[in-house]
Design a protein around this motif. Structure first.
Motif, PDB file in Angstrom:
ATOM      1  N   PHE A 146       0.829  -1.202   0.000  1.00 52.07           N
ATOM      2  CA  PHE A 146       0.000   0.000   0.000  1.00 52.07           C
ATOM      3  C   PHE A 146       0.862   1.250   0.000  1.00 52.07           C
ATOM      4  CE2 PHE A 146      -2.343   3.437   2.041  1.00 52.07           C
ATOM      5  CZ  PHE A 146      -3.476   3.475   1.245  1.00 52.07           C
ATOM      6  N   ILE A 147       1.914   1.258   0.792  1.00 55.73           N
ATOM      7  CA  ILE A 147       2.775   2.438   0.880  1.00 55.73           C
ATOM      8  C   ILE A 147       3.429   2.733  -0.470  1.00 55.73           C
ATOM      9  CG2 ILE A 147       4.968   3.240   1.855  1.00 55.73           C
ATOM     10  CD1 ILE A 147       3.990   2.120   4.548  1.00 55.73           C
ATOM     11  N   LYS A 148       3.852   1.697  -1.163  1.00 59.53           N
ATOM     12  CA  LYS A 148       4.436   1.914  -2.500  1.00 59.53           C
ATOM     13  C   LYS A 148       3.415   2.555  -3.423  1.00 59.53           C
ATOM     14  CE  LYS A 148       6.564  -0.384  -6.447  1.00 59.53           C
ATOM     15  NZ  LYS A 148       7.046  -1.661  -7.031  1.00 59.53           N
ATOM     16  N   ASP A 149       2.231   1.975  -3.503  1.00 57.49           N
ATOM     17  CA  ASP A 149       1.192   2.527  -4.384  1.00 57.49           C
ATOM     18  C   ASP A 149       0.843   3.962  -3.989  1.00 57.49           C
ATOM     19  OD1 ASP A 149       1.097   0.109  -5.702  1.00 57.49           O
ATOM     20  OD2 ASP A 149      -0.733  -0.591  -4.687  1.00 57.49           O
ATOM     21  N   LEU A 150       0.793   4.207  -2.697  1.00 51.57           N
ATOM     22  CA  LEU A 150       0.412   5.524  -2.194  1.00 51.57           C
ATOM     23  C   LEU A 150       1.418   6.597  -2.590  1.00 51.57           C
ATOM     24  CD1 LEU A 150      -1.430   7.265  -0.397  1.00 51.57           C
ATOM     25  CD2 LEU A 150      -0.167   6.436   1.577  1.00 51.57           C
ATOM     26  N   PHE A 151       2.698   6.323  -2.401  1.00 48.91           N
ATOM     27  CA  PHE A 151       3.694   7.354  -2.686  1.00 48.91           C
ATOM     28  C   PHE A 151       3.999   7.493  -4.170  1.00 48.91           C
ATOM     29  CE2 PHE A 151       4.216   7.252   1.874  1.00 48.91           C
ATOM     30  CZ  PHE A 151       4.401   8.598   2.149  1.00 48.91           C
ATOM     31  N   VAL A 152       3.862   6.431  -4.926  1.00 46.55           N
ATOM     32  CA  VAL A 152       3.964   6.556  -6.383  1.00 46.55           C
ATOM     33  C   VAL A 152       2.855   7.469  -6.886  1.00 46.55           C
ATOM     34  CG1 VAL A 152       3.687   5.309  -8.563  1.00 46.55           C
ATOM     35  CG2 VAL A 152       5.185   4.381  -6.791  1.00 46.55           C
ATOM     36  N   MET A 153       1.642   7.244  -6.378  1.00 46.78           N
ATOM     37  CA  MET A 153       0.518   8.100  -6.746  1.00 46.78           C
ATOM     38  C   MET A 153       0.757   9.541  -6.307  1.00 46.78           C
ATOM     39  SD  MET A 153      -3.386   8.050  -5.330  1.00 46.78           S
ATOM     40  CE  MET A 153      -2.799   8.618  -3.735  1.00 46.78           C
ATOM     41  N   ALA A 154       1.193   9.732  -5.053  1.00 43.53           N
ATOM     42  CA  ALA A 154       1.407  11.075  -4.528  1.00 43.53           C
ATOM     43  C   ALA A 154       2.423  11.847  -5.364  1.00 43.53           C
ATOM     44  CB  ALA A 154       1.875  10.995  -3.074  1.00 43.53           C
ATOM     45  N   LYS A 155       3.472  11.168  -5.752  1.00 48.72           N
ATOM     46  CA  LYS A 155       4.525  11.821  -6.547  1.00 48.72           C
ATOM     47  C   LYS A 155       3.991  12.283  -7.896  1.00 48.72           C
ATOM     48  CE  LYS A 155       9.459  11.263  -7.484  1.00 48.72           C
ATOM     49  NZ  LYS A 155      10.603  10.314  -7.479  1.00 48.72           N
ATOM     50  N   SER A 156       3.006  11.554  -8.422  1.00 48.37           N
ATOM     51  CA  SER A 156       2.440  11.930  -9.725  1.00 48.37           C
ATOM     52  C   SER A 156       1.461  13.095  -9.613  1.00 48.37           C
ATOM     53  CB  SER A 156       1.724  10.723 -10.355  1.00 48.37           C
ATOM     54  OG  SER A 156       0.505  10.449  -9.679  1.00 48.37           O
ATOM     55  N   LEU A 157       1.023  13.389  -8.376  1.00 51.23           N
ATOM     56  CA  LEU A 157      -0.010  14.406  -8.172  1.00 51.23           C
ATOM     57  C   LEU A 157       0.518  15.739  -7.688  1.00 51.23           C
ATOM     58  CD1 LEU A 157      -2.734  12.254  -6.361  1.00 51.23           C
ATOM     59  CD2 LEU A 157      -2.728  12.953  -8.758  1.00 51.23           C
ATOM     60  N   THR A 158       1.647  15.741  -6.986  1.00 50.64           N
ATOM     61  CA  THR A 158       2.103  16.979  -6.353  1.00 50.64           C
ATOM     62  C   THR A 158       3.623  17.075  -6.328  1.00 50.64           C
ATOM     63  OG1 THR A 158       2.028  18.295  -4.319  1.00 50.64           O
ATOM     64  CG2 THR A 158       2.042  15.910  -4.051  1.00 50.64           C
ATOM     65  N   ASN A 159       4.088  18.306  -6.352  1.00 53.31           N
ATOM     66  CA  ASN A 159       5.521  18.567  -6.134  1.00 53.31           C
ATOM     67  C   ASN A 159       5.789  18.954  -4.686  1.00 53.31           C
ATOM     68  OD1 ASN A 159       6.372  18.131  -8.838  1.00 53.31           O
ATOM     69  ND2 ASN A 159       5.560  20.149  -9.400  1.00 53.31           N
ATOM     70  N   LYS A 160       4.732  19.078  -3.896  1.00 59.14           N
ATOM     71  CA  LYS A 160       4.914  19.382  -2.472  1.00 59.14           C
ATOM     72  C   LYS A 160       5.473  18.141  -1.759  1.00 59.14           C
ATOM     73  CE  LYS A 160       3.235  23.602  -2.320  1.00 59.14           C
ATOM     74  NZ  LYS A 160       1.907  23.986  -1.829  1.00 59.14           N
ATOM     75  N   PRO A 161       6.266  18.352  -0.712  1.00 57.26           N
ATOM     76  CA  PRO A 161       6.789  17.206   0.050  1.00 57.26           C
ATOM     77  C   PRO A 161       5.646  16.428   0.707  1.00 57.26           C
ATOM     78  CG  PRO A 161       7.910  19.255   0.643  1.00 57.26           C
ATOM     79  CD  PRO A 161       6.723  19.638  -0.169  1.00 57.26           C
ATOM     80  N   VAL A 162       5.698  15.117   0.585  1.00 51.99           N
ATOM     81  CA  VAL A 162       4.710  14.245   1.218  1.00 51.99           C
ATOM     82  C   VAL A 162       5.464  13.315   2.160  1.00 51.99           C
ATOM     83  CG1 VAL A 162       2.840  12.591   0.882  1.00 51.99           C
ATOM     84  CG2 VAL A 162       3.277  14.343  -0.861  1.00 51.99           C
ATOM     85  N   LEU A 163       5.054  13.301   3.431  1.00 51.45           N
ATOM     86  CA  LEU A 163       5.746  12.536   4.463  1.00 51.45           C
ATOM     87  C   LEU A 163       4.857  11.410   4.979  1.00 51.45           C
ATOM     88  CD1 LEU A 163       6.763  15.660   4.568  1.00 51.45           C
ATOM     89  CD2 LEU A 163       7.801  14.993   6.729  1.00 51.45           C
ATOM     90  N   LEU A 164       5.475  10.413   5.579  1.00 55.91           N
ATOM     91  CA  LEU A 164       4.760   9.296   6.180  1.00 55.91           C
ATOM     92  C   LEU A 164       4.846   9.398   7.694  1.00 55.91           C
ATOM     93  CD1 LEU A 164       3.351   6.487   5.904  1.00 55.91           C
ATOM     94  CD2 LEU A 164       5.645   5.472   6.023  1.00 55.91           C
ATOM     95  N   LYS A 165       3.691   9.291   8.371  1.00 56.68           N
ATOM     96  CA  LYS A 165       3.666   9.274   9.835  1.00 56.68           C
ATOM     97  C   LYS A 165       3.442   7.846  10.308  1.00 56.68           C
ATOM     98  CE  LYS A 165       1.783  11.681  13.859  1.00 56.68           C
ATOM     99  NZ  LYS A 165       0.949  12.812  14.316  1.00 56.68           N
ATOM    100  N   ILE A 166       4.304   7.367  11.191  1.00 54.25           N
ATOM    101  CA  ILE A 166       4.236   5.968  11.600  1.00 54.25           C
ATOM    102  C   ILE A 166       3.876   5.821  13.077  1.00 54.25           C
ATOM    103  CG2 ILE A 166       5.900   5.303   9.824  1.00 54.25           C
ATOM    104  CD1 ILE A 166       7.899   4.887  12.196  1.00 54.25           C
ATOM    105  N   ALA A 167       3.432   4.618  13.418  1.00 56.24           N
ATOM    106  CA  ALA A 167       3.033   4.296  14.792  1.00 56.24           C
ATOM    107  C   ALA A 167       4.244   3.896  15.623  1.00 56.24           C
ATOM    108  CB  ALA A 167       2.019   3.154  14.780  1.00 56.24           C
ATOM    109  N   PRO A 168       4.197   4.171  16.928  1.00 53.53           N
ATOM    110  CA  PRO A 168       5.302   3.784  17.802  1.00 53.53           C
ATOM    111  C   PRO A 168       5.278   2.307  18.173  1.00 53.53           C
ATOM    112  CG  PRO A 168       3.611   4.843  19.091  1.00 53.53           C
ATOM    113  CD  PRO A 168       3.158   4.923  17.655  1.00 53.53           C
TER     114      PRO A 168
END
Length: 353
Positions: A197-219
């Motif tokens: 899911f993370i791969k699909d999500l960030f590949v998609m995000a990169k195609s949509l925006t030039n703004k930085p997109v970050l991942l927030k993770i659980a402890p």
């Protein structure tokens, strides 16, 4: 002008959620109807010193201390919160459709432990209302981050569509975006913390925006799983990691509920341990933001030395008020002077070098 100890005593007579609504009412309307108080508050609480400045994500952060997502869900308090000392604000979490969140009561304060447990469930007004509000505000004097998540009713197989809508909407209304798939309060959300899911999500995000997109993770991830997931995100276009969200380790609180996520002082060491493991792996390769139990200059300094370019508070702001913002930033400067750092860039990651 501003006696937080008295105010806290009064506010803590209300339930946590009602207290938050009262604070939001005054923060929102104070900025709107009495804007003259903003420079007065900023003079008292906002620390602006060239030694704390950084250029990240294409904009200037006047100090490294931000407000974590969840406090200003609907982007109604940004002006007042900035005047109270935050160098940047992360608003949200925002979902495509408005939602009321989980059943009440869903927010609990633990005064002695200076911690909070919440099961809010991404309650927010929805992306269209929030975007309209931000159109009159953005670009803002300090950086703004958009924290985005899927709707509760959206099945996991359609989650990408929710994030696509949100990225398209807030690309123009934020300086960076944070993908929230780590809240424990939306059923099935943490199941999206998987590499496919993370791969699909960030590949998609990169195609949509030039703004930085970050991942927030659980402890609550193992170090190996956290490193693997972050590696996957970074390989596919993520601009940074936010660590960490709230925890479902209920052993940290003596009288914890058996639902929701815990934040505050009791999360400090758990959050730091995972952050440091990630910093050892990724410092120098990406931007790292540390959040979880940061309530003092000493702890903030530890996170910066460990490799955080930025830090965030939330729970300590509730328990200590805006004085903690000033305290943290002035404390960072004092420790920098003592250790011979002339600017914050020299401090960040000094434990890694």
């Amino acid at each position: 002008m501003f006696d937080y100890a008295t105010m806290k005593k009064l506010m803590f007579n209300f339930s946590p959620e009602n207290a938050h609504h009262i604070a939001e009412f005054f923060f929102k309307n104070g900025a709107k109807y009495a804007p003259f108080i903003l420079p007065l508050l900023a003079e008292r609480f906002f620390v602006h010193d060239k030694r704390l400045e950084q250029n990240l994500f294409g904009c200037t952060f006047l100090n490294p201390l931000g407000l974590g997502a969840g406090f200003d869900k609907n982007a109604t308090m940004i002006k007042m919160l900035t005047a109270l000392g935050f160098g940047y604000i992360e608003y949200g979490t925002i979902t495509p459709k408005p939602q009321s969140g989980n059943a009440k009561p869903r927010l609990f304060r633990f005064v002695e432990e200076e911690s909070i447990q919440n099961a809010m469930g991404f309650n927010n007004e929805g992306m269209d209302v929030i975007a309209k509000r931000l159109e009159s505000l953005y670009p803002f004097a300090t950086p703004l981050g958009a924290n985005i998540g899927k709707n509760k009713v959206t099945p996991s197989e359609d989650a990408l569509k929710d994030y696509e809508q949100l990225i398209r909407q807030f690309d123009r209304l934020s300086d960076y975006l944070v993908i929230n798939i780590s809240s424990p309060n939306t059923p099935g959300l943490r199941d999206l913390q998987n590499e496919a899911f993370i791969k699909d999500l960030f590949v998609m995000a990169k195609s949509l925006t030039n703004k930085p997109v970050l991942l927030k993770i659980a402890p609550d991830l193992t170090v190996k799983d956290a490193i693997d997931l972050c590696s996957c995100a970074l390989e596919n276009g993520a601009a940074g990691i936010v660590a960490t969200n709230t925890t479902i380790d209920y052993s940290l609180l003596k009288n914890a509920k058996d639902f929701g996520g815990i934040s505050g002082k009791v999360l400090r060491e758990k959050s730091f341990a995972l952050f440091e493991a990630l910093a050892k792996e990724f410092f120098g390769k990406t931007t790292l933001i540390s959040v979880g139990g940061i309530d003092s200059a000493e702890e903030a300094y530890r996170r910066l030395k460990a490799g955080a370019s930025l830090i965030q508070t939330y729970t300590s702001f509730i328990f200590k008020g805006p004085s903690v913002n000033k305290e943290i930033n002035l404390g960072i400067l004092s420790r920098m002077e003592h250790e011979g750092f002339s600017r914050i860039g020299e401090l960040i990651g000094s434990d890694r070098r």
